[in-house]
Design a protein around this motif. Structure first.
Motif, PDB file in Angstrom:
ATOM      1  N   ALA A 150      52.140   6.995  50.633  1.00  0.00           N
ATOM      2  CA  ALA A 150      51.104   6.394  51.483  1.00  0.00           C
ATOM      3  C   ALA A 150      50.178   7.463  52.038  1.00  0.00           C
ATOM      4  O   ALA A 150      48.960   7.258  52.124  1.00  0.00           O
ATOM      5  CB  ALA A 150      51.747   5.613  52.627  1.00  0.00           C
ATOM      6  N   ALA A 151      50.736   8.614  52.394  1.00  0.00           N
ATOM      7  CA  ALA A 151      49.903   9.691  52.929  1.00  0.00           C
ATOM      8  C   ALA A 151      48.930  10.188  51.879  1.00  0.00           C
ATOM      9  O   ALA A 151      47.760  10.466  52.174  1.00  0.00           O
ATOM     10  CB  ALA A 151      50.782  10.830  53.435  1.00  0.00           C
ATOM     11  N   MET A 152      49.383  10.293  50.638  1.00  0.00           N
ATOM     12  CA  MET A 152      48.488  10.772  49.577  1.00  0.00           C
ATOM     13  C   MET A 152      47.377   9.769  49.333  1.00  0.00           C
ATOM     14  O   MET A 152      46.217  10.138  49.154  1.00  0.00           O
ATOM     15  CB  MET A 152      49.274  11.016  48.293  1.00  0.00           C
ATOM     16  CG  MET A 152      50.164  12.230  48.381  1.00  0.00           C
ATOM     17  SD  MET A 152      50.621  12.895  46.799  1.00  0.00           S
ATOM     18  CE  MET A 152      49.111  13.504  46.172  1.00  0.00           C
ATOM     19  N   LEU A 153      47.721   8.487  49.324  1.00  0.00           N
ATOM     20  CA  LEU A 153      46.688   7.487  49.098  1.00  0.00           C
ATOM     21  C   LEU A 153      45.725   7.445  50.280  1.00  0.00           C
ATOM     22  O   LEU A 153      44.517   7.296  50.109  1.00  0.00           O
ATOM     23  CB  LEU A 153      47.331   6.118  48.894  1.00  0.00           C
ATOM     24  CG  LEU A 153      46.407   5.075  48.262  1.00  0.00           C
ATOM     25  CD1 LEU A 153      46.014   5.486  46.850  1.00  0.00           C
ATOM     26  CD2 LEU A 153      47.067   3.700  48.233  1.00  0.00           C
ATOM     27  N   ALA A 154      46.275   7.599  51.485  1.00  0.00           N
ATOM     28  CA  ALA A 154      45.415   7.625  52.666  1.00  0.00           C
ATOM     29  C   ALA A 154      44.499   8.835  52.638  1.00  0.00           C
ATOM     30  O   ALA A 154      43.325   8.767  53.033  1.00  0.00           O
ATOM     31  CB  ALA A 154      46.270   7.647  53.933  1.00  0.00           C
TER      32      ALA A 154
END
Lengths: 230, 594
Positions: B155-159
């Motif tokens: 999720a952090a990478m996509l964010a």
């Protein structure tokens, strides 16, 4: 054997496509828009290629399979671990070389003989590809026993940094014997990054040393894999 | 109310650690820096939290959102909370509100503290208006990513990919101008700043609302994206390409290349002089001999512009005084010099020898008629006196030459090659300019006998200023806080004062700073097109920026041309230009003149 190749190709082909598209697109955008000098742009593409592609390829072969839990099943098949590793190595080399070749084709088509001599551009890509292929063997062998892709990536990055230090030893102290620099695959691009006053190791010498190292590392890696199977 | 209070208590207990961490980073670290500065140099406590907030505030908000959502969406914990008599929507709205409050507090409080401690910078004041909305939008994107993916790292990478898109996509997609974050950093310089800020705030609020709705719906209806390697690699790769394409779109070469003339390896164009049909190209080449000694070889080539294009003559190497003449000539306007009217092959320079008691010397270069050699003579003007900060100003008018430094030396140049000193008297001149491209009045130096126009040229004869008398435009370059160019137009010239009205100001953007050339070395203006030439020592990243001073956005870049070693630009009367670097290019005007 054919099924093994098909299996690895099926699992890894998306990486080949991804790497080729990204690297070639970077080269295309940079050279088409002339945002940087052609030589600088090509050097950046090569740098991204030989620093990221070996990590991407090596971590996704054995460590990823181990973390997914399918490595044991693969090793239990009636195929020697050496053959399994040979197929994975071949696919990994393709994952490294393919995007570099794609980027080289785009660069030559767009900017060959524009600001940079065509032969110089091809030589730069060729040397970078040799660097990347050598780095891949180093990383694959040294990360073969790791349980996850993330750890393998961290170790691979550490290997890259260490080899960069070794390659730059002669740049800092020209008294360092040339054989030390030849131990690092990054010596292939010595001519590109170093001052002309510090002579580069001969290309054939670097090739010979790296082939020898690759043979030793690959043998060691196949034994590690076989021991893991046992 | 009891339920809400319980949820609030729960979320606050679990998320407050981020508040302390954020304030520690964005307020504590700048305070440490301020204390250090107080004791070492400034003797006054100031903090500079804004760089930290602008660079990392969005990333911090992203981490808060991902942590807030993924914490309770782990298998097991999610089912536990769903089994409680708490509505999913209410539960996640409270999560969102608490996390958003913490993120905005961490981003805004340090800016407020910096503002209150004295840095009443206009940009900082305006940032207090738009920063909370940017923070809310970035937080909401990460909130939605967390709700959809439910694995923190993925999720952090996509964010992060979403964050980069919000920052850079508006740069390349014109309809997204209202959410252009990069434009907010110098919004104070633009017309209609309030409207721009309000539009930006509404745009970011819209993004926040949409992302919040997406996140709530994802949890309500159990939507989930199975984030594997392909999604992560694809997201990061796509964002990388989008950013690079953005930079290429903004900064890429858009001046049409009409002709390229190759120069031998190692040769670089230093200057071009061209009268519209014929001219001279001066090239330099750094040569290293066997003993490692470096020297610069200067060559001249004749330049002809025919219907077929540029034609360069054979190179002629110049040495000795002749090389010195063309080397000085190649320094362009950075070295103050004057040419006697009607004698283009003679020029005068004034120099200060700071090591020899501030001696001031006048040098006279005179190119012989056959262009094969140059005569050079020197006259010592004065010595001693106060240390001179700048190279003296020098102007020629009629049969008089004036050198203005700590003294004013007046020469008779009836014979241009042998200036005769008439007088040398004490002199002082400290011009003041406007700041931030505002209108200003420039007091002219009191030089008896020199017309107002000549005194105006003398007043603007500094390394950072370029006065173009034909267009009556004054331009100034600065590298304080990034490369900047400001332009004014002369509106009134009296015997004592020159009044300038602002045309506009340009400050390089983040992308231009990342990919762009070094500071501006020189500028040249013709027909409303201002060419800013970069410092040529940065051979790797080097491009000319072209501004159209006659359009509605005068100091917005209208064109770029990038190539290695660019050092000289010679605009032509028909809008084309000659650009010299490690090759010589004939380029067309920018594709769209505003």
């Amino acid at each position: 054997m054919r099924k093994l190749i098909w299996k690895e190709w099926n699992e890894q082909s998306w990486k080949l496509a991804f790497g080729s598209v990204v690297l070639a697109a970077l080269a295309f955008i940079g050279l088409r828009s002339r945002i940087l000098a052609d030589e600088t742009m090509v050097m950046w593409v090569c740098f991204l290629g030989f620093s990221l592609l070996p990590i991407l390829a090596s971590t996704g072969l054995v460590p990823a399979e181990r973390s997914d839990g399918t490595l044991e099943a693969l090793l239990s098949l009636p195929v020697t671990p050496r053959r399994i590793l040979a197929v994975k190595t071949a696919i990994g080399l393709l994952l490294v070389a393919g995007p570099m070749i794609a980027a080289a084709i785009v660069s030559v088509a767009l900017a060959g003989n524009r600001e940079m001599d065509l032969a110089a551009m091809v030589i730069l890509y060729a040397r970078s590809m040799l660097t990347a292929l050598s780095l891949f063997i180093w990383m694959m062998a040294l990360t073969i026993r790791l349980p996850s892709e993330a750890r393998a990536a961290m170790l691979a990055l550490g290997v890259l940094i260490l080899l960069a230090f070794i390659a730059s030893a002669r740049l800092v102290n020209p008294q360092v014997p040339m054989i030390v620099a030849e131990l690092s695959p990054l010596s292939f691009i010595h001519d590109v990054v170093a001052d002309q006053k510090i002579p580069a190791p001969p290309l054939l010498a670097i090739v010979g040393v790296q082939l020898g190292i690759a043979a030793v590392l690959w043998t060691w890696a196949s034994r590690s894999l076989a021991n893991g199977a046992n | 109310m009891g339920q809400l209070k319980s949820l609030l208590w729960k979320e606050w207990r679990e998320t407050r650690i981020f508040l302390w961490i954020g304030l520690g980073i964005f307020l504590g670290l700048p305070c440490v820096g301020g204390l250090e500065n107080t004791f070492q140099s400034a003797h006054r406590f100031d903090i500079f939290a804004s760089p930290w907030v602008f660079m990392f505030g969005g990333v911090f908000a992203m981490f808060v959102a991902v942590a807030t959502t993924c914490r309770d969406l782990v298998i097991g914990i999610e089912e536990f909370w769903r089994s409680r008599p708490v509505g999913v929507v209410r539960w996640f709205l409270m999560k969102y509100a608490v996390g958003l409050a913490i993120s905005v507090t961490v981003c805004v409080v340090p800016l407020v503290v910096e503002w209150m401690l004295g840095s009443r910078d206009s940009e900082l004041t305006l940032a207090l208006a738009w920063m909370p909305f940017l923070c809310a939008a970035l937080y909401s994107v990460a909130f939605a990513a967390g709700c959809l993916i439910r694995r923190p790292a993925h999720a952090a990478m996509l964010a992060l990919a979403g964050l980069l898109l919000i920052y850079f996509l508006p740069l390349v997609v014109p309809p997204l101008w209202i959410v252009n974050t990069m434009a907010m950093f110098d919004v104070g310089f633009r017309d209609g700043a309030v409207f721009i800020i309000v539009s930006f705030a509404l745009g970011m609020a819209g993004i926040a609302v949409v992302m919040l709705a997406l996140g709530i719906a994802a949890v309500r209806y159990r939507w989930r994206i199975d984030a594997g390697r392909r999604l992560m690699y694809g997201a990061v790769g796509a964002v990388l390409l989008i950013i690079f394409a953005t930079a290429g779109y903004q900064l890429g070469t858009n001046l049409p290349v009409l002709q390229e003339v190759h120069l031998p390896d190692g040769e670089t164009v230093a200057n071009i002089r061209f009268d519209g049909q014929r001219g001279t190209v001066v090239t330099t080449q750094l040569v290293v001999d066997d003993l490692g000694r470096e020297s610069i070889v200067i060559r001249l080539r004749s330049l002809d512009l025919t219907p077929a294009g540029i034609q360069l003559g054979e190179p002629r190497k110049v040495v000795g005084r002749l090389a010195g003449y063309y080397w000085n000539w190649a320094q362009k306007e950075r070295v103050p010099r004057a040419t006697p009217p009607g004698n283009p092959d003679v020029f005068y320079t004034a120099s200060i020898d700071w090591w020899a008691d501030n001696e001031c010397w006048l040098g006279t270069y005179s190119l012989r008629a056959d262009k094969s050699a140059v005569d050079y003579s020197e006259i010592k003007l004065w010595s001693g006196g106060p240390a001179e900060v700048r190279t003296p100003r020098i102007q020629a008018s009629g049969d008089r030459l004036y050198v203005m430094g700590s003294q004013l030396a007046t020469f008779d140049i009836t014979n241009p090659t042998a200036p005769r000193l008439i007088s040398c008297v004490a002199f002082s001149f400290h011009p003041r300019y406007g700041a931030d491209a505002t209108a200003f009045s420039l007091t002219l130096p009191g030089v008896p006998g020199l017309p107002a126009e000549g005194r105006l040229r003398a007043a603007t004869q500094t390394p950072d200023d370029y006065y173009f008398p034909d267009d009556r435009v004054l331009c100034e370059d600065s590298d304080a806080g990034g490369s900047q160019v400001a332009a004014w137009r002369l509106s009134k010239l009296t015997d004592n004062v020159a009044v300038f009205q602002p045309i506009g100001q340009w400050k390089e953007t983040f992308l231009e700073e990342l990919f762009g050339a070094e500071t501006v070395e020189s500028m040249t203006l013709r027909d409303g097109l201002l060419y800013a030439v970069p410092w040529h020592h940065s051979a790797a990243k080097n491009f000319v920026t072209v501004f159209d001073l006659r359009g509605p956005h005068p100091l917005s870049p209208a064109g770029h041309f990038g190539a290695p070693g660019i050092s000289a630009v010679c605009p032509l009367p028909d809008g084309r230009a000659l650009i010299g670097g490690n090759q010589l290019w004939l380029v067309g005007p920018p594709p769209t003149r505003h």
